[in-house]
Enzyme design. Sequence first.
Site, PDB file in Angstrom:
ATOM      1  N   SER A  84       0.814  -1.129   0.000  1.00  0.00           N
ATOM      2  CA  SER A  84       0.111  -0.150  -0.063  1.00  0.00           C
ATOM      3  C   SER A  84       0.841   1.160   0.010  1.00  0.00           C
ATOM      4  O   SER A  84       2.090   1.313   0.346  1.00  0.00           O
ATOM      5  CB  SER A  84      -0.830  -0.099   1.059  1.00  0.00           C
ATOM      6  OG  SER A  84      -1.350   1.411   1.642  1.00  0.00           O
ATOM      7  N   TYR A  92      -2.320  -1.079  10.178  1.00  0.00           N
ATOM      8  CA  TYR A  92      -2.215  -1.088   8.607  1.00  0.00           C
ATOM      9  C   TYR A  92      -0.994  -0.724   8.142  1.00  0.00           C
ATOM     10  O   TYR A  92      -0.455  -1.614   7.217  1.00  0.00           O
ATOM     11  CB  TYR A  92      -3.431  -0.488   8.180  1.00  0.00           C
ATOM     12  CG  TYR A  92      -3.702  -0.509   6.575  1.00  0.00           C
ATOM     13  CD1 TYR A  92      -4.266  -1.975   6.423  1.00  0.00           C
ATOM     14  CD2 TYR A  92      -3.178   0.102   5.884  1.00  0.00           C
ATOM     15  CE1 TYR A  92      -4.546  -2.181   4.834  1.00  0.00           C
ATOM     16  CE2 TYR A  92      -3.434  -0.078   4.379  1.00  0.00           C
ATOM     17  CZ  TYR A  92      -4.078  -1.406   4.016  1.00  0.00           C
ATOM     18  OH  TYR A  92      -4.330  -1.458   2.616  1.00  0.00           O
TER      19      TYR A  92
HETATM   20  P1  NDP Z   1     -11.790  -5.987   0.630  1.00  0.00           P
HETATM   21  O1  NDP Z   1     -11.709  -5.608   2.181  1.00  0.00           O
HETATM   22  O2  NDP Z   1     -12.610  -5.650  -0.358  1.00  0.00           O
HETATM   23  O3  NDP Z   1     -11.172  -7.535   0.707  1.00  0.00           O
HETATM   24  C1  NDP Z   1     -10.409  -8.045   1.613  1.00  0.00           C
HETATM   25  C2  NDP Z   1     -10.386  -9.426   1.749  1.00  0.00           C
HETATM   26  O4  NDP Z   1      -9.473 -10.061   2.680  1.00  0.00           O
HETATM   27  C3  NDP Z   1     -11.717 -10.203   1.617  1.00  0.00           C
HETATM   28  O5  NDP Z   1     -12.030 -11.176   0.716  1.00  0.00           O
HETATM   29  C4  NDP Z   1     -11.785 -10.977   3.301  1.00  0.00           C
HETATM   30  O6  NDP Z   1     -12.559 -11.988   3.401  1.00  0.00           O
HETATM   31  C5  NDP Z   1     -10.382 -11.257   3.327  1.00  0.00           C
HETATM   32  N1  NDP Z   1      -9.983 -11.163   4.639  1.00  0.00           N
HETATM   33  C6  NDP Z   1     -10.067 -10.426   5.634  1.00  0.00           C
HETATM   34  N2  NDP Z   1      -9.755 -10.848   6.787  1.00  0.00           N
HETATM   35  C7  NDP Z   1      -9.501 -12.323   6.504  1.00  0.00           C
HETATM   36  C8  NDP Z   1      -9.027 -13.338   7.448  1.00  0.00           C
HETATM   37  N3  NDP Z   1      -9.013 -13.116   8.689  1.00  0.00           N
HETATM   38  N4  NDP Z   1      -8.816 -14.470   6.825  1.00  0.00           N
HETATM   39  C9  NDP Z   1      -8.987 -14.675   5.410  1.00  0.00           C
HETATM   40  N5  NDP Z   1      -9.344 -13.569   4.592  1.00  0.00           N
HETATM   41  C10 NDP Z   1      -9.568 -12.518   5.271  1.00  0.00           C
HETATM   42  O7  NDP Z   1     -10.283  -5.101   0.451  1.00  0.00           O
HETATM   43  P2  NDP Z   1      -9.566  -4.778  -0.916  1.00  0.00           P
HETATM   44  O8  NDP Z   1      -9.925  -5.684  -2.053  1.00  0.00           O
HETATM   45  O9  NDP Z   1      -9.755  -3.410  -1.122  1.00  0.00           O
HETATM   46  O10 NDP Z   1      -8.089  -5.201  -0.414  1.00  0.00           O
HETATM   47  C11 NDP Z   1      -7.298  -6.260  -1.071  1.00  0.00           C
HETATM   48  C12 NDP Z   1      -5.992  -6.050  -0.725  1.00  0.00           C
HETATM   49  O11 NDP Z   1      -5.422  -4.794  -1.438  1.00  0.00           O
HETATM   50  C13 NDP Z   1      -5.343  -5.611   0.894  1.00  0.00           C
HETATM   51  O12 NDP Z   1      -4.252  -6.220   1.139  1.00  0.00           O
HETATM   52  C14 NDP Z   1      -5.395  -4.337   0.959  1.00  0.00           C
HETATM   53  O13 NDP Z   1      -4.555  -3.918   2.126  1.00  0.00           O
HETATM   54  C15 NDP Z   1      -4.820  -3.679  -0.117  1.00  0.00           C
HETATM   55  N6  NDP Z   1      -4.942  -2.470  -0.742  1.00  0.00           N
HETATM   56  C16 NDP Z   1      -6.316  -2.035  -1.090  1.00  0.00           C
HETATM   57  C17 NDP Z   1      -6.460  -0.752  -1.587  1.00  0.00           C
HETATM   58  C18 NDP Z   1      -7.798  -0.221  -1.919  1.00  0.00           C
HETATM   59  O14 NDP Z   1      -8.164   1.033  -2.355  1.00  0.00           O
HETATM   60  N7  NDP Z   1      -8.748  -1.177  -2.139  1.00  0.00           N
HETATM   61  C19 NDP Z   1      -5.333   0.294  -1.781  1.00  0.00           C
HETATM   62  C20 NDP Z   1      -3.950  -0.482  -1.243  1.00  0.00           C
HETATM   63  C21 NDP Z   1      -3.918  -1.579  -0.745  1.00  0.00           C
HETATM   64  P3  NDP Z   1     -14.050 -11.611   3.536  1.00  0.00           P
HETATM   65  O15 NDP Z   1     -14.935 -11.059   2.317  1.00  0.00           O
HETATM   66  O16 NDP Z   1     -14.512 -13.065   3.903  1.00  0.00           O
HETATM   67  O17 NDP Z   1     -14.285 -10.925   4.948  1.00  0.00           O
END
Ligand code: NDP
Length: 251
Positions: free
Chosen positions: A158, A171
């Site tokens: 990020s 984070y």
């Molecule tokens: P979302 O919140 O939409 O998705 C996150 C995913 O992580 C979900 O599938 C969720 O599962 C899963 N997850 C969370 N906790 C757990 C756990 N304990 N065990 C297994 N799975 C878990 O986030 P994004 O798609 O936006 O983010 C994806 C990645 O990109 C992350 O690493 C985030 O930090 C990074 N990122 C995103 C940005 C953005 O603007 N969106 C910018 C910079 C980085 P469930 O759906 O079942 O809760």
Amino acid sequence: MTTIDPRQYIAPAGLLENRVILVTGAGAGIGRAAASTFAGHGASVILCGRTTAKLEQVYDEIVAAGGARPAIAPLCLETATEPDYRKLGESVLAEFGRIDGLLHNAGLLGERTSIANYSATSWNRVLQVNLTAGFLLTKALLPALRESPSASVLFTSSGVGRRGRAYWGAYAVSKFGVEGLSQVLAAELEQTSNIRVNCINPGATRTAMRAAAYPAEDPLALKTPAQIMPAYLYLMGPDSEGLTGASVDAQ
Ligand code: NDP
């Protein structure tokens, strides 16, 4: 030699044919788009996540679109123990014989508050899911990654993992850790394996996590997960062979 801009990469159809790729957090947001996109380019995808119903939806979408039948690997990255990861590594080896791609995508935002007010419980959860789980999963999958002629491990970083900002707490710290883990692993594996290790920073992307972090923002002004897939495809496919220890922007 022409240099490729990962953001502008145009993936040939069949780019990931015969590759086995595991995606964490495959049930929602960027992970969901990545799993579908990889399958759409020929990969056999292992859908890993904590909510089985969401993984089953993605499974159905992939099959309906004509992709190879995925595998589902339910795993909660907050509570899984080392034996759980080991079991997953062993079953991947038993079922597929190797793994060619590993996208560490699952993430937890945690609290948006000052360090002074940050709860220790939330701190530990965020570091567990965003950083320690990536270490444990990679470690467990190394034997399967070593069986690949060309494997790609991709950690999700990020902007706040490169430059700290106020109120991003655990984070941001976890994403700095991810950048460090990726560099250490890349250096360890560079001379001794066919495994490359890189980070990707998705940039502002229209997902539930982004909406939670920036509630006043217009989501329609942001790129969708599907629109940032060129860089993911580049880093997972053979055109990025030779690139390791890098941190790449998806937009
Ligand atoms: P979302 O919140 O939409 O998705 C996150 C995913 O992580 C979900 O599938 C969720 O599962 C899963 N997850 C969370 N906790 C757990 C756990 N304990 N065990 C297994 N799975 C878990 O986030 P994004 O798609 O936006 O983010 C994806 C990645 O990109 C992350 O690493 C985030 O930090 C990074 N990122 C995103 C940005 C953005 O603007 N969106 C910018 C910079 C980085 P469930 O759906 O079942 O809760």
